[in-house]
Design a protein around this motif. Structure first.
Motif, PDB file in Angstrom:
ATOM      1  N   LEU A 106       0.806  -1.227   0.000  1.00 53.17           N
ATOM      2  CA  LEU A 106       0.000   0.000   0.000  1.00 53.17           C
ATOM      3  C   LEU A 106       0.835   1.271   0.000  1.00 53.17           C
ATOM      4  O   LEU A 106       0.316   2.364  -0.198  1.00 53.17           O
ATOM      5  N   ILE A 107       2.146   1.117   0.250  1.00 56.38           N
ATOM      6  CA  ILE A 107       2.972   2.325   0.417  1.00 56.38           C
ATOM      7  C   ILE A 107       4.153   2.382  -0.545  1.00 56.38           C
ATOM      8  O   ILE A 107       4.986   3.274  -0.449  1.00 56.38           O
ATOM      9  N   GLY A 108       4.236   1.411  -1.437  1.00 57.54           N
ATOM     10  CA  GLY A 108       5.311   1.434  -2.424  1.00 57.54           C
ATOM     11  C   GLY A 108       4.910   0.620  -3.635  1.00 57.54           C
ATOM     12  O   GLY A 108       3.880  -0.079  -3.621  1.00 57.54           O
ATOM     13  N   ALA A 170      19.822  -1.126  -3.329  1.00 59.31           N
ATOM     14  CA  ALA A 170      20.740  -0.865  -4.447  1.00 59.31           C
ATOM     15  C   ALA A 170      20.484  -1.796  -5.630  1.00 59.31           C
ATOM     16  O   ALA A 170      20.608  -1.396  -6.784  1.00 59.31           O
ATOM     17  N   GLU A 171      20.120  -3.044  -5.339  1.00 58.76           N
ATOM     18  CA  GLU A 171      20.102  -4.047  -6.413  1.00 58.76           C
ATOM     19  C   GLU A 171      18.705  -4.485  -6.870  1.00 58.76           C
ATOM     20  O   GLU A 171      18.552  -4.993  -7.978  1.00 58.76           O
ATOM     21  N   ASP A 172      17.686  -4.327  -6.013  1.00 59.38           N
ATOM     22  CA  ASP A 172      16.372  -4.903  -6.345  1.00 59.38           C
ATOM     23  C   ASP A 172      15.414  -3.896  -6.973  1.00 59.38           C
ATOM     24  O   ASP A 172      14.363  -4.288  -7.480  1.00 59.38           O
ATOM     25  N   GLY A 173      15.736  -2.616  -6.844  1.00 56.26           N
ATOM     26  CA  GLY A 173      14.811  -1.595  -7.350  1.00 56.26           C
ATOM     27  C   GLY A 173      13.552  -1.469  -6.503  1.00 56.26           C
ATOM     28  O   GLY A 173      12.551  -0.904  -6.954  1.00 56.26           O
ATOM     29  N   CYS A 174      13.584  -1.963  -5.278  1.00 56.98           N
ATOM     30  CA  CYS A 174      12.394  -1.877  -4.406  1.00 56.98           C
ATOM     31  C   CYS A 174      12.363  -0.512  -3.716  1.00 56.98           C
ATOM     32  O   CYS A 174      13.382   0.184  -3.663  1.00 56.98           O
ATOM     33  N   ASP A 175      11.184  -0.146  -3.197  1.00 59.68           N
ATOM     34  CA  ASP A 175      11.112   1.126  -2.463  1.00 59.68           C
ATOM     35  C   ASP A 175      10.621   0.958  -1.029  1.00 59.68           C
ATOM     36  O   ASP A 175      10.474   1.943  -0.302  1.00 59.68           O
ATOM     37  N   VAL A 176      10.375  -0.279  -0.620  1.00 58.78           N
ATOM     38  CA  VAL A 176       9.976  -0.581   0.763  1.00 58.78           C
ATOM     39  C   VAL A 176      10.725  -1.839   1.182  1.00 58.78           C
ATOM     40  O   VAL A 176      10.960  -2.739   0.369  1.00 58.78           O
ATOM     41  N   ILE A 177      11.097  -1.896   2.480  1.00 56.55           N
ATOM     42  CA  ILE A 177      11.723  -3.100   3.033  1.00 56.55           C
ATOM     43  C   ILE A 177      10.734  -3.769   3.983  1.00 56.55           C
ATOM     44  O   ILE A 177      10.107  -3.099   4.817  1.00 56.55           O
ATOM     45  N   VAL A 178      10.582  -5.077   3.868  1.00 60.67           N
ATOM     46  CA  VAL A 178       9.775  -5.866   4.803  1.00 60.67           C
ATOM     47  C   VAL A 178      10.725  -6.714   5.642  1.00 60.67           C
ATOM     48  O   VAL A 178      11.557  -7.452   5.089  1.00 60.67           O
ATOM     49  N   LEU A 179      10.615  -6.592   6.954  1.00 63.88           N
ATOM     50  CA  LEU A 179      11.477  -7.388   7.836  1.00 63.88           C
ATOM     51  C   LEU A 179      10.941  -8.819   7.910  1.00 63.88           C
ATOM     52  O   LEU A 179       9.764  -9.037   8.201  1.00 63.88           O
ATOM     53  N   GLY A 180      11.816  -9.800   7.670  1.00 61.01           N
ATOM     54  CA  GLY A 180      11.379 -11.185   7.515  1.00 61.01           C
ATOM     55  C   GLY A 180      11.496 -12.037   8.758  1.00 61.01           C
ATOM     56  O   GLY A 180      11.594 -13.262   8.645  1.00 61.01           O
ATOM     57  N   CYS A 181      11.442 -11.415   9.935  1.00 64.84           N
ATOM     58  CA  CYS A 181      11.477 -12.204  11.175  1.00 64.84           C
ATOM     59  C   CYS A 181      10.899 -11.352  12.306  1.00 64.84           C
ATOM     60  O   CYS A 181      11.207 -10.150  12.394  1.00 64.84           O
ATOM     61  N   ALA A 182      10.101 -11.981  13.168  1.00 62.56           N
ATOM     62  CA  ALA A 182       9.524 -11.259  14.313  1.00 62.56           C
ATOM     63  C   ALA A 182      10.620 -10.728  15.235  1.00 62.56           C
ATOM     64  O   ALA A 182      10.453  -9.695  15.886  1.00 62.56           O
ATOM     65  N   GLY A 183      11.754 -11.408  15.249  1.00 57.01           N
ATOM     66  CA  GLY A 183      12.866 -11.001  16.106  1.00 57.01           C
ATOM     67  C   GLY A 183      13.567  -9.739  15.620  1.00 57.01           C
ATOM     68  O   GLY A 183      14.478  -9.231  16.284  1.00 57.01           O
ATOM     69  N   MET A 184      13.144  -9.209  14.466  1.00 65.20           N
ATOM     70  CA  MET A 184      13.711  -7.953  13.953  1.00 65.20           C
ATOM     71  C   MET A 184      12.851  -6.748  14.324  1.00 65.20           C
ATOM     72  O   MET A 184      13.174  -5.615  13.934  1.00 65.20           O
ATOM     73  N   VAL A 199      10.205   0.959   6.359  1.00 67.03           N
ATOM     74  CA  VAL A 199      10.552  -0.416   6.751  1.00 67.03           C
ATOM     75  C   VAL A 199       9.358  -0.961   7.519  1.00 67.03           C
ATOM     76  O   VAL A 199       8.906  -0.345   8.493  1.00 67.03           O
ATOM     77  N   VAL A 200       8.816  -2.080   7.062  1.00 68.66           N
ATOM     78  CA  VAL A 200       7.590  -2.619   7.654  1.00 68.66           C
ATOM     79  C   VAL A 200       7.921  -3.804   8.553  1.00 68.66           C
ATOM     80  O   VAL A 200       8.493  -4.805   8.102  1.00 68.66           O
ATOM     81  N   ASP A 201       7.555  -3.658   9.825  1.00 68.45           N
ATOM     82  CA  ASP A 201       7.652  -4.762  10.785  1.00 68.45           C
ATOM     83  C   ASP A 201       6.275  -5.421  10.848  1.00 68.45           C
ATOM     84  O   ASP A 201       5.271  -4.760  11.149  1.00 68.45           O
ATOM     85  N   GLY A 202       6.230  -6.708  10.585  1.00 71.04           N
ATOM     86  CA  GLY A 202       4.956  -7.423  10.545  1.00 71.04           C
ATOM     87  C   GLY A 202       4.239  -7.473  11.878  1.00 71.04           C
ATOM     88  O   GLY A 202       3.004  -7.545  11.916  1.00 71.04           O
ATOM     89  N   VAL A 203       4.975  -7.434  12.981  1.00 75.81           N
ATOM     90  CA  VAL A 203       4.319  -7.479  14.299  1.00 75.81           C
ATOM     91  C   VAL A 203       3.444  -6.228  14.460  1.00 75.81           C
ATOM     92  O   VAL A 203       2.252  -6.317  14.789  1.00 75.81           O
ATOM     93  N   ALA A 204       4.044  -5.061  14.207  1.00 72.47           N
ATOM     94  CA  ALA A 204       3.292  -3.807  14.334  1.00 72.47           C
ATOM     95  C   ALA A 204       2.128  -3.775  13.343  1.00 72.47           C
ATOM     96  O   ALA A 204       1.000  -3.408  13.696  1.00 72.47           O
TER      97      ALA A 204
END
Ligand code: 2AL
Length: 251
Positions: A106-108, A170-184, A199-204
């Protein structure tokens, strides 16, 4: 309202961190109950771990339904047991991977997932496909970091996650990062500041989605596929999981 956050692994320190991240974003009237099962793997980083984490997770969902919880978050990026949990619950159940991916979309224009071990990348791709999120997912990257390394004070886990996020941008051309672990979850704010992108934390994300669903009066549909499971005998070690023969969801 009361929202139960279930860390499906059995590492209590990680559960405390996840609970703190959930409380930091919860609405003023929301009571966050953060738990982990008593049985199961200490971290989830394989399909085997994931399968064996699910029985303990389902026990927590069943206990939550008896206690009248208003919603649940499954706080592991593989979203283990999500559909089974929805069969057991009337209250809404949201997984952190589905929450993070939907919010990121929804944001990128596209996101990259930055996760722990390389071997967990396949499950993240599988979920992106299942959720219809593959077209937004530029890449799934791993830091080659064991989940519990994120719990070690003074480890270089933060730096490795930050470095991988920089490579993603730098390499993927993405504009949002999703954190792939609850521990992050505790890294989200500083990563976002350092990287200059959301940067999207799935817990929040999952906490706020569950709160929204509950506030809208929306609950899991009990028509069809997500109806209560058909009661039948379970044998051996799983005998205790046998459901009552009447609808376990009947009040
Ligand atoms: C996870 C997670 O969120 N919790 C856990 O134990 N393993 N995810 C992952 N990709 O390793």
């Amino acid at each position: 309202m009361r929202v139960k956050i279930i860390n499906p692994n059995t590492t209590a320190g990680m559960t405390a961190k996840i609970g703190a991240a959930a409380r930091a974003v919860a609405r003023p009237g929301t009571d966050i109950v953060a738990v982990n099962p008593a049985m199961g793997p200490v971290s989830i980083e394989s399909h085997y771990d994931e399968a064996l984490a699910v029985p303990g997770l389902l026990q927590e969902i069943a206990a939550g339904e008896r206690a009248g919880m208003d919603g649940y978050v499954i706080a592991c990026f593989g979203d283990p047991g999500l559909l089974a949990a929805r069969e057991l619950a009337r209250a809404p159940v949201v997984g952190i991977a589905e929450a993070a991916m939907h919010v990121a979309s929804l944001i990128g224009a596209s996101f990259s997932v930055v996760t722990t071990l390389d071997r967990t990348r396949g499950q993240a791709w599988h979920l992106a496909e299942r959720y219809g999120m593959k077209r937004f997912c530029a890449n799934v990257r791993a830091c080659e970091l064991p989940v519990l390394e994120l719990e070690v004070p003074g480890s270089n886990a933060r730096q490795r996650v930050l470095d991988e996020c920089r490579r993603a941008l730098a390499e993927d051309g993405c504009d949002v990062i999703v954190l792939g672990c609850a521990g992050m979850a505790d890294l989200c704010r500083e990563l976002s500041q350092a990287l200059g992108v959301p940067v999207v934390d799935g817990v929040a994300a999952a906490v706020q989605l569950v709160e929204s669903l509950a506030a809208l009066g929306l609950r899991t549909s009990k028509r069809g596929e997500l109806a209560a499971p058909i009661a039948k005998p379970l044998r051996g070690l799983l005998e205790g999981f046998t459901l009552p023969s009447q609808d376990p969801l009947a009040a």
